[in-house]
Design a protein around this motif. Sequence first.
Motif, PDB file in Angstrom:
ATOM      1  N   ILE A  97       0.818  -1.054   0.108  1.00 42.08           N
ATOM      2  CA  ILE A  97      -0.188   0.061  -0.215  1.00 42.08           C
ATOM      3  C   ILE A  97       0.922   1.110   0.010  1.00 42.08           C
ATOM      4  N   ASP A  98       0.442   2.249  -0.676  1.00 43.61           N
ATOM      5  CA  ASP A  98       1.203   3.482  -0.583  1.00 43.61           C
ATOM      6  C   ASP A  98       1.360   3.961   0.750  1.00 43.61           C
ATOM      7  N   GLY A  99       2.578   4.600   0.807  1.00 46.84           N
ATOM      8  CA  GLY A  99       2.904   4.860   2.469  1.00 46.84           C
ATOM      9  C   GLY A  99       3.463   3.983   3.093  1.00 46.84           C
ATOM     10  N   ARG A 100       3.535   2.604   2.848  1.00 49.42           N
ATOM     11  CA  ARG A 100       4.064   1.612   3.560  1.00 49.42           C
ATOM     12  C   ARG A 100       5.326   1.698   4.083  1.00 49.42           C
ATOM     13  N   LEU A 101       6.457   2.021   3.249  1.00 48.76           N
ATOM     14  CA  LEU A 101       7.663   1.840   3.756  1.00 48.76           C
ATOM     15  C   LEU A 101       7.887   3.317   4.706  1.00 48.76           C
ATOM     16  N   ASP A 102       7.466   4.215   4.459  1.00 44.05           N
ATOM     17  CA  ASP A 102       7.737   5.524   5.457  1.00 44.05           C
ATOM     18  C   ASP A 102       7.016   5.509   6.769  1.00 44.05           C
ATOM     19  N   ALA A 103       5.810   4.587   6.911  1.00 42.46           N
ATOM     20  CA  ALA A 103       5.197   4.312   8.021  1.00 42.46           C
ATOM     21  C   ALA A 103       6.053   3.320   8.686  1.00 42.46           C
ATOM     22  N   LEU A 104       6.437   2.271   8.118  1.00 43.37           N
ATOM     23  CA  LEU A 104       7.478   1.321   8.887  1.00 43.37           C
ATOM     24  C   LEU A 104       8.591   1.751   9.431  1.00 43.37           C
ATOM     25  N   VAL A 105       9.273   2.446   8.618  1.00 43.21           N
ATOM     26  CA  VAL A 105      10.775   2.979   8.915  1.00 43.21           C
ATOM     27  C   VAL A 105      10.323   4.231  10.001  1.00 43.21           C
ATOM     28  N   ASP A 106       9.153   4.673  10.064  1.00 46.74           N
ATOM     29  CA  ASP A 106       9.050   5.787  11.263  1.00 46.74           C
ATOM     30  C   ASP A 106       8.893   5.211  12.572  1.00 46.74           C
ATOM     31  N   ALA A 107       8.294   3.912  12.342  1.00 48.76           N
ATOM     32  CA  ALA A 107       7.803   3.354  13.520  1.00 48.76           C
ATOM     33  C   ALA A 107       8.982   2.660  14.186  1.00 48.76           C
ATOM     34  N   THR A 108       9.998   2.205  13.359  1.00 48.49           N
ATOM     35  CA  THR A 108      11.225   1.574  13.854  1.00 48.49           C
ATOM     36  C   THR A 108      12.161   2.680  14.710  1.00 48.49           C
ATOM     37  N   ALA A 109      11.656   3.991  14.643  1.00 50.56           N
ATOM     38  CA  ALA A 109      12.311   4.863  15.610  1.00 50.56           C
ATOM     39  C   ALA A 109      12.047   4.606  17.198  1.00 50.56           C
ATOM     40  N   SER A 110      11.103   4.057  17.377  1.00 54.00           N
ATOM     41  CA  SER A 110      10.780   3.997  18.805  1.00 54.00           C
ATOM     42  C   SER A 110      10.657   2.481  18.952  1.00 54.00           C
ATOM     43  N   HIS A 202       3.394  -2.162  17.538  1.00 57.71           N
ATOM     44  CA  HIS A 202       2.314  -2.583  16.816  1.00 57.71           C
ATOM     45  C   HIS A 202       2.017  -1.397  15.865  1.00 57.71           C
ATOM     46  N   LEU A 203       1.913  -1.537  14.711  1.00 62.44           N
ATOM     47  CA  LEU A 203       1.246  -0.406  13.784  1.00 62.44           C
ATOM     48  C   LEU A 203      -0.085  -0.606  13.390  1.00 62.44           C
ATOM     49  N   GLU A 204      -1.128   0.078  13.540  1.00 66.76           N
ATOM     50  CA  GLU A 204      -2.400  -0.209  13.139  1.00 66.76           C
ATOM     51  C   GLU A 204      -2.746   0.120  11.950  1.00 66.76           C
ATOM     52  N   GLN A 205      -1.796   0.962  11.418  1.00 64.19           N
ATOM     53  CA  GLN A 205      -2.191   1.090   9.724  1.00 64.19           C
ATOM     54  C   GLN A 205      -1.858  -0.148   8.961  1.00 64.19           C
ATOM     55  N   PRO A 206      -2.780  -0.458   8.215  1.00 68.26           N
ATOM     56  CA  PRO A 206      -2.390  -1.470   7.190  1.00 68.26           C
ATOM     57  C   PRO A 206      -1.595  -1.091   5.983  1.00 68.26           C
ATOM     58  N   THR A 207      -0.722  -1.780   5.874  1.00 61.52           N
ATOM     59  CA  THR A 207       0.579  -1.261   5.071  1.00 61.52           C
ATOM     60  C   THR A 207       0.491  -2.262   3.937  1.00 61.52           C
ATOM     61  N   LEU A 208      -0.258  -3.207   3.784  1.00 58.85           N
ATOM     62  CA  LEU A 208      -0.102  -4.369   2.912  1.00 58.85           C
ATOM     63  C   LEU A 208      -1.553  -4.984   2.243  1.00 58.85           C
ATOM     64  N   LEU A 209      -1.647  -5.384   1.064  1.00 61.42           N
ATOM     65  CA  LEU A 209      -2.672  -6.030   0.488  1.00 61.42           C
ATOM     66  C   LEU A 209      -2.257  -7.521   0.295  1.00 61.42           C
ATOM     67  N   ARG A 210      -2.676  -8.515   1.104  1.00 61.25           N
ATOM     68  CA  ARG A 210      -2.216  -9.871   1.089  1.00 61.25           C
ATOM     69  C   ARG A 210      -3.022 -10.597  -0.004  1.00 61.25           C
ATOM     70  N   ARG A 211      -2.317 -11.239  -0.971  1.00 61.70           N
ATOM     71  CA  ARG A 211      -2.821 -11.978  -1.865  1.00 61.70           C
ATOM     72  C   ARG A 211      -2.882 -13.540  -1.391  1.00 61.70           C
ATOM     73  N   VAL A 212      -4.226 -14.188  -1.119  1.00 56.74           N
ATOM     74  CA  VAL A 212      -4.463 -15.531  -0.650  1.00 56.74           C
ATOM     75  C   VAL A 212      -4.653 -16.435  -1.800  1.00 56.74           C
ATOM     76  N   HIS A 213      -3.757 -17.554  -2.066  1.00 55.38           N
ATOM     77  CA  HIS A 213      -3.918 -18.442  -3.163  1.00 55.38           C
ATOM     78  C   HIS A 213      -3.388 -19.576  -2.624  1.00 55.38           C
ATOM     79  N   SER A 214      -3.820 -20.634  -3.546  1.00 54.92           N
ATOM     80  CA  SER A 214      -3.306 -22.108  -3.191  1.00 54.92           C
ATOM     81  C   SER A 214      -1.892 -22.337  -2.979  1.00 54.92           C
ATOM     82  N   ASP A 215      -0.826 -21.589  -3.427  1.00 62.83           N
ATOM     83  CA  ASP A 215       0.528 -21.535  -3.352  1.00 62.83           C
ATOM     84  C   ASP A 215       0.996 -20.792  -2.051  1.00 62.83           C
TER      85      ASP A 215
END
Length: 252
Positions: A97-110, A202-215
């Motif tokens: 999801i757009d903004g994922r990387l910045d949100a995760l990096v910001d969260a690792t500051a704490s 814990h980062l409450e913001q969703p950062t990823l769209l997960r693809r569920v499939h048989s593999d």
Amino acid sequence: MPERPSVSVCMATYNGSRFVREQIDSILAQLHEHDELLVIDDESTDGTADLVEDIGDRRIVVHRNARNLGYVRTFERALTLARNEVLVLSDQDDVWIDGRLDALVDATASHAVVASNLLLLESHAPLRSPITGRPWLLRSRDAARRMRNEARILLGDAPYFGCTMALRRDALDLVLPFPDHLDESHDLWIATVANASAVLGHLEQPTLLRRVHSDNASTPRPRGVRAALRSRLLLLRLWREARRRRSSLRSR
């Protein structure tokens, strides 16, 4: 404004040619020039590694396992080879999801280790807990509830997924090497050892769209009784190892 820390995205691939290009496109759109996408291919037979190399982006670094190691050891190798300050785990078949990387990096500051929420690609809805049936979400206020978090991990009701995780480099002293007996659920190992050492956020913001499939390497399908018991025993051993590592690092 200071430059954000450099990032290594650690991706394990195995016969992922069907979806890996879409995933990589969503990652490259968020990387800076000094970042890297480290792809460790676990002896794919469908041309996945060639496809990734042919993208031709200099931020992509591809390593090919000499033999099939399985996804746990492939992710361990990726973490070992990563060069940058913040390490972000990635599967081969999701969409960032757009903004994922910045949100995760910001969260690792704490927090030295951070896990975010995710949504399903098809519906943009959260996964449902296999225990309660309710939306399966992390809450920021629960990050400090260490015993509760561990109980949820042991019960199979903790939504920690490697594809939603980021680690500061200093967390690698806790996480690596993976325990010898770890042959599944590297994400639960990372969550367990970070939780035991009070460095998990814990980062409450969703950062990823997960693809569920048989593999998928992991799915929300229920396990049989024997597999579930084996998993619980593994998690108990991981909790014991996590406490040992915490004590070892404190005594240095």
